[in-house]
Enzyme design. Sequence first.
Site, PDB file in Angstrom:
ATOM      1  N   CYS A   2     -41.470 -21.808 -32.476  1.00 42.12           N
ATOM      2  CA  CYS A   2     -42.770 -22.334 -32.046  1.00 42.12           C
ATOM      3  C   CYS A   2     -43.807 -21.215 -32.007  1.00 42.12           C
ATOM      4  CB  CYS A   2     -42.651 -22.907 -30.649  1.00 42.12           C
ATOM      5  SG  CYS A   2     -41.360 -24.118 -30.470  1.00 42.12           S
ATOM      6  N   ARG A  27     -43.723 -18.933 -39.486  1.00 45.11           N
ATOM      7  CA  ARG A  27     -42.567 -18.953 -38.594  1.00 45.11           C
ATOM      8  C   ARG A  27     -41.713 -20.194 -38.806  1.00 45.11           C
ATOM      9  NH1 ARG A  27     -44.245 -16.011 -33.511  1.00 45.11           N
ATOM     10  NH2 ARG A  27     -42.883 -17.382 -32.372  1.00 45.11           N
ATOM     11  N   TRP A  73     -41.211 -26.139 -33.219  1.00 49.86           N
ATOM     12  CA  TRP A  73     -39.969 -26.169 -34.007  1.00 49.86           C
ATOM     13  C   TRP A  73     -38.946 -26.763 -33.058  1.00 49.86           C
ATOM     14  CZ3 TRP A  73     -34.986 -24.092 -34.382  1.00 49.86           C
ATOM     15  CH2 TRP A  73     -34.411 -24.175 -35.656  1.00 49.86           C
ATOM     16  N   ASN A  99     -43.412 -22.219 -25.494  1.00 54.05           N
ATOM     17  CA  ASN A  99     -42.357 -21.720 -26.387  1.00 54.05           C
ATOM     18  C   ASN A  99     -41.169 -21.360 -25.520  1.00 54.05           C
ATOM     19  OD1 ASN A  99     -44.168 -21.806 -28.424  1.00 54.05           O
ATOM     20  ND2 ASN A  99     -44.275 -19.598 -28.771  1.00 54.05           N
ATOM     21  N   GLY A 100     -39.967 -21.599 -25.997  1.00 56.74           N
ATOM     22  CA  GLY A 100     -38.784 -21.225 -25.232  1.00 56.74           C
ATOM     23  C   GLY A 100     -37.962 -22.445 -24.874  1.00 56.74           C
ATOM     24  N   GLU A 480     -18.147 -13.246 -47.272  1.00 52.45           N
ATOM     25  CA  GLU A 480     -19.578 -13.408 -47.025  1.00 52.45           C
ATOM     26  C   GLU A 480     -20.368 -12.251 -47.657  1.00 52.45           C
ATOM     27  OE1 GLU A 480     -21.706 -15.434 -46.270  1.00 52.45           O
ATOM     28  OE2 GLU A 480     -23.380 -14.454 -45.285  1.00 52.45           O
ATOM     29  N   LYS A 484     -23.295 -12.708 -50.409  1.00 49.41           N
ATOM     30  CA  LYS A 484     -24.664 -12.203 -50.222  1.00 49.41           C
ATOM     31  C   LYS A 484     -25.089 -11.387 -51.429  1.00 49.41           C
ATOM     32  CE  LYS A 484     -25.826 -14.125 -47.802  1.00 49.41           C
ATOM     33  NZ  LYS A 484     -25.457 -15.123 -46.845  1.00 49.41           N
ATOM     34  N   GLU A 487     -25.626 -13.611 -54.626  1.00 52.16           N
ATOM     35  CA  GLU A 487     -26.721 -14.592 -54.643  1.00 52.16           C
ATOM     36  C   GLU A 487     -28.108 -13.967 -54.684  1.00 52.16           C
ATOM     37  OE1 GLU A 487     -27.207 -17.278 -51.236  1.00 52.16           O
ATOM     38  OE2 GLU A 487     -26.248 -15.794 -49.986  1.00 52.16           O
ATOM     39  N   HIS A 503      -1.929  -8.406 -56.132  1.00 53.89           N
ATOM     40  CA  HIS A 503      -1.479  -9.630 -56.823  1.00 53.89           C
ATOM     41  C   HIS A 503      -2.407 -10.000 -57.984  1.00 53.89           C
ATOM     42  CE1 HIS A 503       1.597 -10.191 -53.831  1.00 53.89           C
ATOM     43  NE2 HIS A 503       0.702 -10.145 -52.874  1.00 53.89           N
ATOM     44  N   LYS A 602     -32.902 -23.724 -50.192  1.00 51.77           N
ATOM     45  CA  LYS A 602     -32.516 -23.460 -48.807  1.00 51.77           C
ATOM     46  C   LYS A 602     -31.609 -24.555 -48.249  1.00 51.77           C
ATOM     47  CE  LYS A 602     -32.343 -21.069 -45.110  1.00 51.77           C
ATOM     48  NZ  LYS A 602     -31.305 -20.040 -45.177  1.00 51.77           N
TER      49      LYS A 602
END
Length: 607
Positions: A2, A27, A73, A99-100, A480, A484, A487, A503, A602
């Site tokens: 927010c 944001r 948000w 906000n929060g 991961e 990263k 991509e 192996h 996304k």
Amino acid sequence: MCGIIGYCGPKEAPRILVEGLKRLEYRGYDSAGIGVGTDGRLTVIKKAGKIRTLAEHIPEDLTGTFGIGHTRWATHGVVNDTNAHPHTDCSGRIALAHNGIIENFESLKEVLRSEGHTFHTDTDSEVIAHLIGKYYSGDLEKAVREAVSLLRGTYGIVCVHAEEPQRIVGARNGSPLVLGIGHDEMFLASDVTAIIAHTKQVVYLEDGEMASITPSDYRTSDLKDRTVEKAVEKISWELQEIERGGYTTYMEKEIMEQPESIKRAMGGRVEPEQATAHLGGLNMTTRELINIERVNIIAAGTSFYAGMVGAYLLESMARIPSFAELASEVRYRNPVVERNSLYFAVSQSGETADTLYAMKELQRKGASVLGICNVVGSSIARASDGGVYIHSGPEIAVASTKAFTSQITVFYLFCLLLARMRDMSLETGLGFVRNLQQIPEKVSQVLQSRQHIRELSQKYCGYRNFLFLGRGVNYPVALEGALKLKEISYIHAEGYSAAEIKHGPIALIGEETPSLFIVSDDHLKEKILSNMKEVKSRNGKVIAVCPKGDHEIMDVADDTIEIPSTSELFYPFLTVVPLQLFAYYCALELGRDVDQPRNLAKSVTVE
Ligand code: F6R
């Protein structure tokens, strides 16, 4: 996340507020609104969707010289016009933007309801407006002070009253608020981006502080009404620089935000004295939790790797058989849903089609599926039988970073909850909590070594193939790290269990294929050390992510990235961050579009 702006001065407030909100768009948000005061009246306009939709609904003849604006948000309550801010009290004379997250909003709401207050939204924020209304008796600053002293949680707020023209009162605890000093005009905002076009003279509020502004004056104080003298600072950034909060890319910003986003994922959920966790959204009784005999986690991509970490933890600490599986595979293999099995669907966006459809297939077979999502009100969150939001804030870069560390935070909390109902003693639980609470600070320390990681990326980004190798709880981190790198830099990388190289993959080792090993000081270290030597003896270059000062590793590796030590199971937080940075700097060095890599989106809403 927010965003907030408040303005008082000679200019037309609606225009200044909308301009400020547009500056906060980066944001990420889902709705927006303004509240403008003029001639003893307040006009509140709020709309779900883009700021341009809000702007289209502001009457051309709306004038006013003070007001507040907000980009929301969603965290509590779906995205719609009603839940957007500003919120008003029962009198409609007070407007507030927040906000929060207010953790005790439900109990406050209950008390206010019993006193005759009527609520119109599903948000936690609306209670603050009503509390201020309850305490208002001609002095807005006093009423805000009394109201916020009852809040538990985080807030950055701005508030106006129709009968106190050109005054805005703000307060902060855990969500930023900055005061901007202009020529005969003043601002309050969550982020300097919103006001930098008007002034560079600012005062940053600290937690527990308040500000009351008029066009010609301001006062900063604490919650006991003592004046706090604050330094006026000059913003040295230019407008263009701060649109991503000062970072070159969203991905860098999101990597750097992790100490905060991990804290948010934990916020209000740890019960340190009982050494357990509180996850309200699970919708499960203690009995149901105790009866769980198996945990299955379904997800895609980075969320799947977070799920693998979760499964490892649940099995080792809570002693519950646990498995993570690719959602895309679950859906089509006609899964058997066992009694007393619990399912988790993990998704940052909450819109991934593979995960959503697998979840529905499981539910059709009688499974209870909980969501672990970031985006509130997303399809997976809505379709789940309960769940936990990770509260990472918007993740805008296509490559997921902070969502991973927040998702695993939720798994650590869930593991603590279940383990404490089973074999875990209070003492072991206290140690677990201590380790978890130290993680944000340790992640900050890892982030401080980014210049060294950047130099390593410059040295290695010319290679075309990489192996990422880890074991145990760090095996998913190796997967991961490889994801990263491929991509965003388009360098081919494979993640493997270090034990597996003999192996097959060892055939790839040679001068042209470096290996990045993840080593922690656990029972598998000696074995990984042997794997490193196997690579070295075949002329392969070795980069090792390892605990600080581990000379055994340093003596074998060509290069090391040192991280702080932690307890064995907590390493994924600290080992994944260097891999995110390594991929990020390789991509930058190669001139890739880091935030929007080719062919990727996304949220993947198709199968
Ligand atoms: C990798 C990445 C993807 C997502 C995957 C699942 O950086 O972003 O692999 O993790 O598409 O997305 P969510 O978590 O939104 O379900």
